[in-house]
Design a protein around this motif. Structure first.
Motif, PDB file in Angstrom:
ATOM      1  N   THR A   4      53.527  35.780  46.353  1.00 44.12           N
ATOM      2  CA  THR A   4      52.510  36.987  46.233  1.00 44.12           C
ATOM      3  C   THR A   4      51.059  36.773  46.486  1.00 44.12           C
ATOM      4  OG1 THR A   4      54.402  37.637  44.637  1.00 44.12           O
ATOM      5  CG2 THR A   4      51.969  38.725  44.696  1.00 44.12           C
ATOM      6  N   GLU A   5      50.394  37.478  47.326  1.00 43.17           N
ATOM      7  CA  GLU A   5      49.073  37.282  47.494  1.00 43.17           C
ATOM      8  C   GLU A   5      48.210  38.129  46.399  1.00 43.17           C
ATOM      9  OE1 GLU A   5      47.115  37.827  51.420  1.00 43.17           O
ATOM     10  OE2 GLU A   5      49.377  37.911  52.081  1.00 43.17           O
ATOM     11  N   PHE A   6      47.306  37.675  45.866  1.00 43.22           N
ATOM     12  CA  PHE A   6      46.290  38.363  44.996  1.00 43.22           C
ATOM     13  C   PHE A   6      45.001  38.388  45.657  1.00 43.22           C
ATOM     14  CE2 PHE A   6      49.684  36.190  42.543  1.00 43.22           C
ATOM     15  CZ  PHE A   6      49.962  37.420  41.576  1.00 43.22           C
ATOM     16  N   ALA A   7      44.256  39.576  44.962  1.00 44.69           N
ATOM     17  CA  ALA A   7      42.892  40.008  45.547  1.00 44.69           C
ATOM     18  C   ALA A   7      42.157  40.373  44.209  1.00 44.69           C
ATOM     19  CB  ALA A   7      42.943  40.955  46.386  1.00 44.69           C
ATOM     20  N   ILE A   8      40.981  40.316  44.450  1.00 37.74           N
ATOM     21  CA  ILE A   8      39.997  40.576  43.253  1.00 37.74           C
ATOM     22  C   ILE A   8      39.562  42.062  43.415  1.00 37.74           C
ATOM     23  CG2 ILE A   8      37.695  40.232  42.173  1.00 37.74           C
ATOM     24  CD1 ILE A   8      39.700  37.860  42.000  1.00 37.74           C
ATOM     25  N   CYS A   9      39.759  42.866  42.317  1.00 35.57           N
ATOM     26  CA  CYS A   9      39.288  44.338  42.236  1.00 35.57           C
ATOM     27  C   CYS A   9      37.813  44.474  42.473  1.00 35.57           C
ATOM     28  CB  CYS A   9      39.617  44.938  40.773  1.00 35.57           C
ATOM     29  SG  CYS A   9      39.164  46.428  40.539  1.00 35.57           S
ATOM     30  N   PRO A  10      37.478  45.337  43.611  1.00 35.43           N
ATOM     31  CA  PRO A  10      36.041  45.440  43.820  1.00 35.43           C
ATOM     32  C   PRO A  10      35.510  46.199  42.515  1.00 35.43           C
ATOM     33  CG  PRO A  10      37.579  47.219  44.985  1.00 35.43           C
ATOM     34  CD  PRO A  10      38.430  46.209  44.324  1.00 35.43           C
ATOM     35  N   TYR A  11      36.065  47.069  41.754  1.00 36.07           N
ATOM     36  CA  TYR A  11      35.338  47.703  40.629  1.00 36.07           C
ATOM     37  C   TYR A  11      35.243  46.766  39.446  1.00 36.07           C
ATOM     38  CZ  TYR A  11      36.449  51.897  43.318  1.00 36.07           C
ATOM     39  OH  TYR A  11      36.473  52.847  44.460  1.00 36.07           O
ATOM     40  N   ASN A  12      36.111  45.401  39.076  1.00 34.69           N
ATOM     41  CA  ASN A  12      35.879  44.592  38.186  1.00 34.69           C
ATOM     42  C   ASN A  12      36.484  43.295  38.556  1.00 34.69           C
ATOM     43  OD1 ASN A  12      36.121  43.221  35.576  1.00 34.69           O
ATOM     44  ND2 ASN A  12      36.819  45.073  34.581  1.00 34.69           N
ATOM     45  N   GLU A  13      35.576  42.455  38.610  1.00 35.23           N
ATOM     46  CA  GLU A  13      35.811  40.982  39.144  1.00 35.23           C
ATOM     47  C   GLU A  13      36.720  40.253  38.441  1.00 35.23           C
ATOM     48  OE1 GLU A  13      32.173  39.160  40.243  1.00 35.23           O
ATOM     49  OE2 GLU A  13      31.640  40.668  41.720  1.00 35.23           O
ATOM     50  N   SER A  14      36.834  40.853  37.155  1.00 29.29           N
ATOM     51  CA  SER A  14      37.945  40.030  36.196  1.00 29.29           C
ATOM     52  C   SER A  14      39.004  40.493  36.291  1.00 29.29           C
ATOM     53  CB  SER A  14      37.416  40.234  34.911  1.00 29.29           C
ATOM     54  OG  SER A  14      37.533  41.483  34.286  1.00 29.29           O
ATOM     55  N   HIS A  15      39.664  41.401  37.229  1.00 25.26           N
ATOM     56  CA  HIS A  15      40.893  41.858  37.441  1.00 25.26           C
ATOM     57  C   HIS A  15      41.350  41.260  38.652  1.00 25.26           C
ATOM     58  CE1 HIS A  15      39.953  46.110  35.500  1.00 25.26           C
ATOM     59  NE2 HIS A  15      40.170  45.101  34.700  1.00 25.26           N
ATOM     60  N   ARG A  16      42.413  40.473  38.656  1.00 25.26           N
ATOM     61  CA  ARG A  16      43.067  39.678  39.794  1.00 25.26           C
ATOM     62  C   ARG A  16      44.244  40.456  39.872  1.00 25.26           C
ATOM     63  NH1 ARG A  16      46.329  34.810  39.781  1.00 25.26           N
ATOM     64  NH2 ARG A  16      46.313  34.046  42.013  1.00 25.26           N
ATOM     65  N   ILE A  17      44.587  41.101  40.985  1.00 21.03           N
ATOM     66  CA  ILE A  17      45.748  42.078  41.150  1.00 21.03           C
ATOM     67  C   ILE A  17      46.331  41.562  42.549  1.00 21.03           C
ATOM     68  CG2 ILE A  17      46.217  44.537  41.662  1.00 21.03           C
ATOM     69  CD1 ILE A  17      44.538  43.755  39.153  1.00 21.03           C
ATOM     70  N   ALA A  18      47.799  41.767  42.505  1.00 20.78           N
ATOM     71  CA  ALA A  18      48.777  41.507  43.507  1.00 20.78           C
ATOM     72  C   ALA A  18      48.308  42.599  44.617  1.00 20.78           C
ATOM     73  CB  ALA A  18      50.172  41.568  43.157  1.00 20.78           C
ATOM     74  N   VAL A  19      48.364  42.142  45.896  1.00 18.48           N
ATOM     75  CA  VAL A  19      47.833  42.985  46.961  1.00 18.48           C
ATOM     76  C   VAL A  19      48.692  44.241  47.005  1.00 18.48           C
ATOM     77  CG1 VAL A  19      47.570  42.953  49.291  1.00 18.48           C
ATOM     78  CG2 VAL A  19      46.799  41.149  48.314  1.00 18.48           C
ATOM     79  N   PHE A  20      50.004  43.874  46.930  1.00 14.07           N
ATOM     80  CA  PHE A  20      50.890  45.204  47.223  1.00 14.07           C
ATOM     81  C   PHE A  20      50.719  46.170  46.075  1.00 14.07           C
ATOM     82  CE2 PHE A  20      53.562  42.548  44.584  1.00 14.07           C
ATOM     83  CZ  PHE A  20      54.266  43.300  43.514  1.00 14.07           C
ATOM     84  N   ARG A  21      49.941  45.842  44.906  1.00 13.27           N
ATOM     85  CA  ARG A  21      49.734  46.622  43.906  1.00 13.27           C
ATOM     86  C   ARG A  21      48.397  47.167  43.829  1.00 13.27           C
ATOM     87  NH1 ARG A  21      53.053  45.256  38.571  1.00 13.27           N
ATOM     88  NH2 ARG A  21      54.802  44.358  39.709  1.00 13.27           N
ATOM     89  N   MET A  22      47.475  46.719  44.526  1.00 11.79           N
ATOM     90  CA  MET A  22      46.070  47.176  44.869  1.00 11.79           C
ATOM     91  C   MET A  22      45.741  48.767  44.919  1.00 11.79           C
ATOM     92  SD  MET A  22      43.009  45.923  44.264  1.00 11.79           S
ATOM     93  CE  MET A  22      42.967  44.137  44.559  1.00 11.79           C
ATOM     94  N   PRO A  23      46.428  49.298  45.913  1.00  8.68           N
ATOM     95  CA  PRO A  23      46.144  50.895  45.937  1.00  8.68           C
ATOM     96  C   PRO A  23      46.281  51.525  44.771  1.00  8.68           C
ATOM     97  CG  PRO A  23      47.298  49.991  47.822  1.00  8.68           C
ATOM     98  CD  PRO A  23      47.575  48.893  47.067  1.00  8.68           C
TER      99      PRO A  23
END
Length: 93
Positions: A4-23
């Motif tokens: 699973t790839e993860f990305a950082i939420c642009p609204y809160n840098e402390s949120h690390r979210i799976a890319v498929f859940r980002m929307p």
């Protein structure tokens, strides 16, 4: 090991979210955001940025779009060689 790839939420840098859940996450997290307004990339709506011009220099979705657009233009303007009187002449495809 998870792929699973993860990305950082642009609204809160402390949120690390799976890319498929980002929307879905972005919709919820945007409601609590109190910073400067972020622009939405028209090539990938999960990209939220302050400076769109800088973002487009690095955005792989924008590059892919431009590569496809250039290929489309090249294919529609390409000419095929033909022979007339022993000379090669180009004619539109």
């Amino acid at each position: 090991m998870s792929e699973t790839e993860f990305a950082i939420c642009p609204y809160n840098e402390s949120h690390r979210i799976a890319v498929f859940r980002m929307p879905k996450h972005l919709v919820k997290c945007e409601l609590n955001y109190r910073g400067p307004p972020l622009k939405i990339c028209k090539y990938n709506a999960a990209h939220r940025v302050l400076d769109m011009e800088e973002h487009l220099k690095e955005c792989p979705y924008y590059r892919r779009f431009m590569d496809n657009k250039c290929l489309e233009i090249a294919l529609t303007t390409r000419t095929a060689p033909t022979q007339e009187d022993g000379h090669v002449v180009s004619t539109p495809l």
